[in-house]
Write an enzyme that holds these catalytic residues in place. Structure first.
Site, PDB file in Angstrom:
ATOM      1  N   ASP A  62      32.310   2.070  56.355  1.00 38.22           N
ATOM      2  CA  ASP A  62      31.012   1.575  56.830  1.00 38.22           C
ATOM      3  C   ASP A  62      31.167   1.117  58.273  1.00 38.22           C
ATOM      4  O   ASP A  62      31.229  -0.070  58.556  1.00 38.22           O
ATOM      5  CB  ASP A  62      30.564   0.421  55.927  1.00 38.22           C
ATOM      6  CG  ASP A  62      29.164  -0.055  56.269  1.00 38.22           C
ATOM      7  OD1 ASP A  62      28.541   0.519  57.189  1.00 38.22           O
ATOM      8  OD2 ASP A  62      28.688  -1.004  55.621  1.00 38.22           O
ATOM      9  N   LYS A  64      29.011   2.084  60.601  1.00 42.93           N
ATOM     10  CA  LYS A  64      27.659   2.087  61.200  1.00 42.93           C
ATOM     11  C   LYS A  64      27.708   2.691  62.609  1.00 42.93           C
ATOM     12  O   LYS A  64      27.252   2.083  63.582  1.00 42.93           O
ATOM     13  CB  LYS A  64      27.072   0.684  61.237  1.00 42.93           C
ATOM     14  CG  LYS A  64      26.862   0.109  59.846  1.00 42.93           C
ATOM     15  CD  LYS A  64      26.116  -1.205  59.871  1.00 42.93           C
ATOM     16  CE  LYS A  64      25.939  -1.747  58.475  1.00 42.93           C
ATOM     17  NZ  LYS A  64      27.196  -2.148  57.815  1.00 42.93           N
ATOM     18  N   ASP A  67      26.673   5.345  68.577  1.00 35.67           N
ATOM     19  CA  ASP A  67      26.951   5.490  70.013  1.00 35.67           C
ATOM     20  C   ASP A  67      26.403   6.834  70.502  1.00 35.67           C
ATOM     21  O   ASP A  67      25.709   7.543  69.763  1.00 35.67           O
ATOM     22  CB  ASP A  67      28.469   5.369  70.240  1.00 35.67           C
ATOM     23  CG  ASP A  67      28.794   4.674  71.552  1.00 35.67           C
ATOM     24  OD1 ASP A  67      28.244   5.108  72.588  1.00 35.67           O
ATOM     25  OD2 ASP A  67      29.581   3.722  71.552  1.00 35.67           O
TER      26      ASP A  67
HETATM   27  N1  U5P Z   1      25.500  -3.480  54.260  1.00 32.62           N
HETATM   28  C1  U5P Z   1      24.438  -4.267  53.915  1.00 32.62           C
HETATM   29  N2  U5P Z   1      23.187  -3.857  54.281  1.00 32.62           N
HETATM   30  C2  U5P Z   1      22.960  -2.724  54.966  1.00 32.62           C
HETATM   31  C3  U5P Z   1      24.044  -1.912  55.294  1.00 32.62           C
HETATM   32  C4  U5P Z   1      25.298  -2.318  54.928  1.00 32.62           C
HETATM   33  O1  U5P Z   1      24.578  -5.316  53.275  1.00 32.62           O
HETATM   34  O2  U5P Z   1      21.803  -2.410  55.221  1.00 32.62           O
HETATM   35  C5  U5P Z   1      26.868  -3.827  53.865  1.00 32.62           C
HETATM   36  C6  U5P Z   1      27.384  -5.175  54.303  1.00 32.62           C
HETATM   37  O3  U5P Z   1      27.999  -5.092  55.570  1.00 32.62           O
HETATM   38  C7  U5P Z   1      28.390  -5.471  53.214  1.00 32.62           C
HETATM   39  C8  U5P Z   1      27.760  -4.862  51.972  1.00 32.62           C
HETATM   40  O4  U5P Z   1      29.585  -4.755  53.474  1.00 32.62           O
HETATM   41  O5  U5P Z   1      26.951  -3.823  52.428  1.00 32.62           O
HETATM   42  C9  U5P Z   1      26.961  -5.837  51.143  1.00 32.62           C
HETATM   43  O6  U5P Z   1      27.772  -6.913  50.772  1.00 32.62           O
HETATM   44  P1  U5P Z   1      27.280  -8.144  49.872  1.00 32.62           P
HETATM   45  O7  U5P Z   1      25.999  -8.647  50.427  1.00 32.62           O
HETATM   46  O8  U5P Z   1      27.129  -7.603  48.477  1.00 32.62           O
HETATM   47  O9  U5P Z   1      28.402  -9.130  50.007  1.00 32.62           O
END
Ligand code: U5P
Length: 212
Positions: A62, A64, A67
């Site tokens: 992840d 993201k 760039d």
């Molecule tokens: N994450 C989100 N929302 C998004 C995209 C990615 O929460 O829109 C990622 C966070 O960075 C984390 C995980 O790694 O998903 C959710 O973690 P948690 O809230 O269950 O601890």
């Protein structure tokens, strides 16, 4: 991607030893983990192969990626070279940047997930108004994997309607961010869960409870 129990562990811990400890505890319920900047910055990209070799997990990075195309290409190269099975890129940067990620994923015969709308409240301000267009762009580009929020089921459904039933959607936001796993899985293919598992007193039990 075939994900055991439709549950992805977001392994946002700060060290290899913590990562291994959690993985040992949940390895019966989980075969796919998501690694982001917290663990990759703490331990380097070698952590991907270490966890894959030790547990046989699939690893989604992840990062993201957001760039210009030339830089996205380099980021994806390094990530797939390190053993990742998939990478998540942002869509708001536009088609050229996303295409660079898709080309590298295809070259390695690995997968790309396109992030449409994020799950946190702040995503409503800039990302939500663009998310439908991002999803439409993904479909036009032939992308089959998407990330969309478990915290706003109406928006998750909107994105499902755009990408169609054949697309594969994974959703973060279950548990700590307020999303409901069962309801999310009525729309999504898999949920991403971090803190509700790795911060739990008993991560194995937390996983099993989620699966119920
Ligand atoms: N994450 C989100 N929302 C998004 C995209 C990615 O929460 O829109 C990622 C966070 O960075 C984390 C995980 O790694 O998903 C959710 O973690 P948690 O809230 O269950 O601890």
């Amino acid at each position: 991607m075939n994900i055991k129990n439709n549950l992805i562990l977001a392994l946002d811990v700060g060290s290899e030893s913590e990562a291994i400890d959690i993985c040992e505890k949940v390895k019966e319920s989980i075969d796919t983990i998501k690694i982001g900047y917290p663990l990759a910055l703490a331990e380097g990209l070698e952590i991907i192969k270490k966890l894959k070799d030790k547990f046989g997990f699939k690893v989604i990075c992840d990062f993201k990626v957001a760039d210009i195309d030339a830089t996205n290409e380099k980021i994806c190269e390094e990530t797939f070279k390190a053993g990742a099975d998939a990478i998540i890129c942002h869509g708001f940067v536009g088609p050229d940047s996303v295409q660079a990620c898709l080309d590298v994923a295809n070259k390695y015969e690995k997968e790309l997930f396109l992030l449409t709308e994020m799950s946190h409240p702040g995503a409503k301000k800039f990302l939500q108004p663009a998310a439908d267009e991002i999803a439409k762009m993904g479909i036009k580009m032939g992308i089959t994997n998407y990330v969309a929020p478990a915290t706003r089921l109406d928006r998750l459904q909107d994105i499902r309607n755009i990408v169609g039933e054949d697309a594969y959607i994974i959703s973060p936001g279950v548990g700590k961010q307020g999303g409901d796993g069962k309801k999310t899985l009525e729309i999504s293919n898999a949920i991403i869960v971090g803190r509700s598992i790795y911060e739990a007193e008993n991560p194995k039990e937390a996983c099993e409870n989620l699966l119920k």
